[in-house]
Write a protein that holds these residues in place. Sequence first.
Motif, PDB file in Angstrom:
ATOM      1  N   ARG A 145      46.248  35.703  43.725  1.00 60.99           N
ATOM      2  CA  ARG A 145      46.028  34.786  44.855  1.00 60.99           C
ATOM      3  C   ARG A 145      44.582  34.786  45.342  1.00 60.99           C
ATOM      4  O   ARG A 145      44.070  33.745  45.724  1.00 60.99           O
ATOM      5  CB  ARG A 145      46.906  35.173  46.036  1.00 60.99           C
ATOM      6  CG  ARG A 145      48.335  34.810  45.915  1.00 60.99           C
ATOM      7  CD  ARG A 145      48.609  33.448  46.581  1.00 60.99           C
ATOM      8  NE  ARG A 145      50.022  33.233  46.628  1.00 60.99           N
ATOM      9  CZ  ARG A 145      50.747  33.299  47.737  1.00 60.99           C
ATOM     10  NH1 ARG A 145      50.187  33.526  48.887  1.00 60.99           N
ATOM     11  NH2 ARG A 145      52.035  33.111  47.663  1.00 60.99           N
ATOM     12  N   VAL A 146      43.961  35.966  45.373  1.00 64.25           N
ATOM     13  CA  VAL A 146      42.615  36.048  45.956  1.00 64.25           C
ATOM     14  C   VAL A 146      41.505  36.109  44.923  1.00 64.25           C
ATOM     15  O   VAL A 146      40.333  36.175  45.272  1.00 64.25           O
ATOM     16  CB  VAL A 146      42.490  37.237  46.947  1.00 64.25           C
ATOM     17  CG1 VAL A 146      43.486  37.102  48.076  1.00 64.25           C
ATOM     18  CG2 VAL A 146      42.633  38.563  46.240  1.00 64.25           C
ATOM     19  N   SER A 184      52.366  35.798  41.678  1.00 63.51           N
ATOM     20  CA  SER A 184      51.655  35.191  42.807  1.00 63.51           C
ATOM     21  C   SER A 184      52.545  34.238  43.608  1.00 63.51           C
ATOM     22  O   SER A 184      52.088  33.590  44.541  1.00 63.51           O
ATOM     23  CB  SER A 184      50.419  34.437  42.306  1.00 63.51           C
ATOM     24  OG  SER A 184      50.794  33.311  41.540  1.00 63.51           O
ATOM     25  N   ALA A 225      54.847  41.322  48.181  1.00 58.89           N
ATOM     26  CA  ALA A 225      53.842  41.002  47.164  1.00 58.89           C
ATOM     27  C   ALA A 225      53.492  42.242  46.350  1.00 58.89           C
ATOM     28  O   ALA A 225      53.530  43.357  46.851  1.00 58.89           O
ATOM     29  CB  ALA A 225      52.584  40.458  47.825  1.00 58.89           C
ATOM     30  N   THR A 267      43.898  32.016  51.854  1.00 57.35           N
ATOM     31  CA  THR A 267      45.052  32.173  50.985  1.00 57.35           C
ATOM     32  C   THR A 267      46.290  32.536  51.779  1.00 57.35           C
ATOM     33  O   THR A 267      47.381  32.037  51.521  1.00 57.35           O
ATOM     34  CB  THR A 267      44.783  33.268  49.933  1.00 57.35           C
ATOM     35  OG1 THR A 267      43.610  32.923  49.226  1.00 57.35           O
ATOM     36  CG2 THR A 267      45.928  33.404  48.960  1.00 57.35           C
ATOM     37  N   GLY A 312      50.034  40.261  42.055  1.00 55.52           N
ATOM     38  CA  GLY A 312      50.241  38.977  42.729  1.00 55.52           C
ATOM     39  C   GLY A 312      49.161  38.691  43.760  1.00 55.52           C
ATOM     40  O   GLY A 312      48.649  37.572  43.844  1.00 55.52           O
ATOM     41  N   ILE A 313      48.819  39.708  44.553  1.00 55.81           N
ATOM     42  CA  ILE A 313      47.740  39.538  45.533  1.00 55.81           C
ATOM     43  C   ILE A 313      46.441  39.230  44.797  1.00 55.81           C
ATOM     44  O   ILE A 313      45.696  38.329  45.184  1.00 55.81           O
ATOM     45  CB  ILE A 313      47.590  40.795  46.417  1.00 55.81           C
ATOM     46  CG1 ILE A 313      48.839  40.989  47.279  1.00 55.81           C
ATOM     47  CG2 ILE A 313      46.341  40.687  47.289  1.00 55.81           C
ATOM     48  CD1 ILE A 313      48.884  42.321  48.006  1.00 55.81           C
TER      49      ILE A 313
END
Length: 89
Positions: free
Chosen positions: A50-51, A6, A42, A80, A46-47
Amino acid sequence: MRHDPSAFVIPAEFWDRTQVAESLQMRDIGSLFRLVQRYAGASQPGIGMRVGLAQSDIRLCALRLKPCLGDHAVDVVVVTGSGQAGRVA
């Protein structure tokens, strides 16, 4: 030391891309996820980190196999991604 998936950085100019504006306008979060992968390097995990979604949800959304057009998803991506709270109309 382990790599944090992330820890990717979305460059400021990313938000100026026509494809990004179109994705946001159309509320096409799957397309936005693909663009973040392409231009920010990304990964799906990782995405997801983050979300707050599972990597499998990111994958299905990016492949357009699962709808991800809810208001919550748009808010999360905008907050984000840009670092500023906001809504996509």
